[in-house]
Design a protein around this motif. Structure first.
Motif, PDB file in Angstrom:
ATOM      1  N   VAL A 106      -5.111   0.736  -8.637  1.00 33.61           N
ATOM      2  CA  VAL A 106      -4.633  -0.546  -8.184  1.00 33.61           C
ATOM      3  C   VAL A 106      -3.740  -1.265  -9.292  1.00 33.61           C
ATOM      4  O   VAL A 106      -4.386  -1.495 -10.419  1.00 33.61           O
ATOM      5  CB  VAL A 106      -5.745  -1.431  -7.733  1.00 33.61           C
ATOM      6  CG1 VAL A 106      -4.951  -2.785  -7.281  1.00 33.61           C
ATOM      7  CG2 VAL A 106      -6.398  -0.919  -6.573  1.00 33.61           C
ATOM      8  N   PHE A 154       0.851  -1.137   0.081  1.00 34.44           N
ATOM      9  CA  PHE A 154       0.083   0.069  -0.107  1.00 34.44           C
ATOM     10  C   PHE A 154       0.898   1.460   0.087  1.00 34.44           C
ATOM     11  O   PHE A 154       1.682   1.352   0.768  1.00 34.44           O
ATOM     12  CB  PHE A 154      -0.995   0.013   1.090  1.00 34.44           C
ATOM     13  CG  PHE A 154      -2.147  -1.082   1.355  1.00 34.44           C
ATOM     14  CD1 PHE A 154      -3.134  -0.919   0.773  1.00 34.44           C
ATOM     15  CD2 PHE A 154      -1.771  -2.336   1.778  1.00 34.44           C
ATOM     16  CE1 PHE A 154      -4.454  -1.663   0.671  1.00 34.44           C
ATOM     17  CE2 PHE A 154      -2.777  -3.209   1.784  1.00 34.44           C
ATOM     18  CZ  PHE A 154      -3.903  -2.901   1.086  1.00 34.44           C
ATOM     19  N   THR A 180      -0.007  -3.684  -6.223  1.00 32.89           N
ATOM     20  CA  THR A 180       0.283  -2.262  -5.536  1.00 32.89           C
ATOM     21  C   THR A 180      -0.860  -1.478  -5.545  1.00 32.89           C
ATOM     22  O   THR A 180      -1.418  -1.133  -6.424  1.00 32.89           O
ATOM     23  CB  THR A 180       1.474  -1.381  -6.478  1.00 32.89           C
ATOM     24  OG1 THR A 180       2.700  -2.217  -6.313  1.00 32.89           O
ATOM     25  CG2 THR A 180       1.857  -0.342  -5.610  1.00 32.89           C
ATOM     26  N   VAL A 181      -1.107  -0.827  -4.429  1.00 26.41           N
ATOM     27  CA  VAL A 181      -2.365  -0.130  -4.141  1.00 26.41           C
ATOM     28  C   VAL A 181      -1.895   1.305  -3.918  1.00 26.41           C
ATOM     29  O   VAL A 181      -1.252   1.628  -3.189  1.00 26.41           O
ATOM     30  CB  VAL A 181      -3.148  -0.455  -3.105  1.00 26.41           C
ATOM     31  CG1 VAL A 181      -4.536   0.476  -2.628  1.00 26.41           C
ATOM     32  CG2 VAL A 181      -3.860  -1.956  -2.972  1.00 26.41           C
ATOM     33  N   THR A 186      -2.084   4.139   3.786  1.00 27.68           N
ATOM     34  CA  THR A 186      -3.079   3.428   4.375  1.00 27.68           C
ATOM     35  C   THR A 186      -4.364   3.760   4.009  1.00 27.68           C
ATOM     36  O   THR A 186      -4.689   4.917   4.060  1.00 27.68           O
ATOM     37  CB  THR A 186      -3.159   3.819   6.036  1.00 27.68           C
ATOM     38  OG1 THR A 186      -1.562   3.494   6.639  1.00 27.68           O
ATOM     39  CG2 THR A 186      -4.035   2.918   7.095  1.00 27.68           C
ATOM     40  N   ILE A 187      -5.216   2.805   3.539  1.00 25.93           N
ATOM     41  CA  ILE A 187      -6.448   3.106   3.304  1.00 25.93           C
ATOM     42  C   ILE A 187      -7.577   3.190   4.468  1.00 25.93           C
ATOM     43  O   ILE A 187      -7.643   2.240   5.023  1.00 25.93           O
ATOM     44  CB  ILE A 187      -6.954   1.937   2.424  1.00 25.93           C
ATOM     45  CG1 ILE A 187      -6.008   1.941   1.046  1.00 25.93           C
ATOM     46  CG2 ILE A 187      -8.426   2.380   1.835  1.00 25.93           C
ATOM     47  CD1 ILE A 187      -5.930   3.255   0.384  1.00 25.93           C
ATOM     48  N   VAL A 238      -7.708  -7.448  -1.804  1.00 24.29           N
ATOM     49  CA  VAL A 238      -7.035  -6.145  -1.206  1.00 24.29           C
ATOM     50  C   VAL A 238      -8.051  -5.350  -0.728  1.00 24.29           C
ATOM     51  O   VAL A 238      -7.825  -4.771   0.341  1.00 24.29           O
ATOM     52  CB  VAL A 238      -6.661  -5.172  -2.778  1.00 24.29           C
ATOM     53  CG1 VAL A 238      -6.593  -3.924  -2.267  1.00 24.29           C
ATOM     54  CG2 VAL A 238      -5.545  -5.686  -3.298  1.00 24.29           C
TER      55      VAL A 238
END
Length: 247
Positions: free
Chosen positions: A185, A65, A211-212, A68-69, A93
């Motif tokens: 993404v 990430f 990879t986000v 942070t989501i 994810v």
């Protein structure tokens, strides 16, 4: 011998999907009678059918990430698309219930069809009426606080090895019109494990790296800015794609 092993692996993978789907089917048949009431439960089963099937045949996912989501908020998630494993990658994810938007042909698939008739959104891009209804449904779900996943390339291209193709505008318009963030993404090497549906090249055990990227804010953007946003997201994703997919 390698081709035979890859073909065999693909058959076993599809068998694993059907096995876990069959286990969940009696419950799903009940839940889809009232999909709005059991939305979270249907999405939960979709997630674990796909993840368990991959795990059984040695396909793993590793995610990084950029930021942070906050998974309590709805998003429009935009992944690239080179493999049917991309669906499982997003399931891995995303930590909240969500709906996919996908091609209308998925309604005919015995596994995906049950989800596209209940929680996901099928779109016939050849029909303006179908496209309008599908995007209206996407707007409705976002307004309800749900996340939508749209592959902005629109399809898996026939080109091999694959590259990142140009994006369509739908996902960016939905994000702007609903003032929700976009999460790009990059699924970097799913095609190396299983390209497209696996029927041409077969598949193998392996790790799919994801990879986000950091969410992109759409607050105060107008619909006219969707093309600029589309271009920005494309170039951000392409920079990561080029690093991890050097042919």
């Amino acid at each position: 011998m390698v081709k035979l092993l890859r073909k065999t692996h693909t058959i076993v993978y599809y068998g694993a999907v059907l096995f876990f789907f069959a286990l969940a089917y009696p419950i799903l048949r009940y839940l889809i009678l009232r999909p709005s009431n059991y939305y979270n439960q249907i999405v939960f089963l979709r997630k674990w059918i796909s993840l368990l099937a991959c795990r059984l045949v040695g396909i793993r996912f590793k995610v990084a990430f950029e930021k942070t989501i906050d998974w309590t908020k709805p998003y429009v998630i935009c992944p690239n698309h080179t493999s049917i494993l991309d669906i499982t990658a997003v399931n891995y994810v995303c930590k909240q219930p969500f709906s996919f938007m996908g091609k209308i042909e998925l309604l005919k698939n015995p596994v995906t069809g049950i989800f596209f008739k209940s929680v996901d959104i099928a779109v016939d891009r050849k029909s303006k009426v179908s496209a309008f209804r599908s995007f209206k449904r996407a707007h409705q779900l976002v307004n309800e606080g749900k996340t939508i996943v749209i592959f902005p390339e629109g399809k898996i291209d026939d080109e091999y090895p694959p590259r990142l193709h140009g994006f369509k505008s739908g996902s960016f318009r939905i994000a702007i019109e609903n003032q929700v963030q976009i999460i790009p993404v990059v699924i970097q090497d799913a095609w190396k494990v299983l390209w497209d549906d696996g029927l041409k090249k077969g598949s193998r055990p392996g790790i799919v790296h994801i990879t986000v990227l950091a969410p992109i804010d759409t607050q105060n953007l107008t619909t006219e800015a969707s093309i600029q946003l589309q271009t920005e997201v494309y170039h951000r994703m392409k920079s990561y794609w080029d690093i991890y997919n050097d042919h």
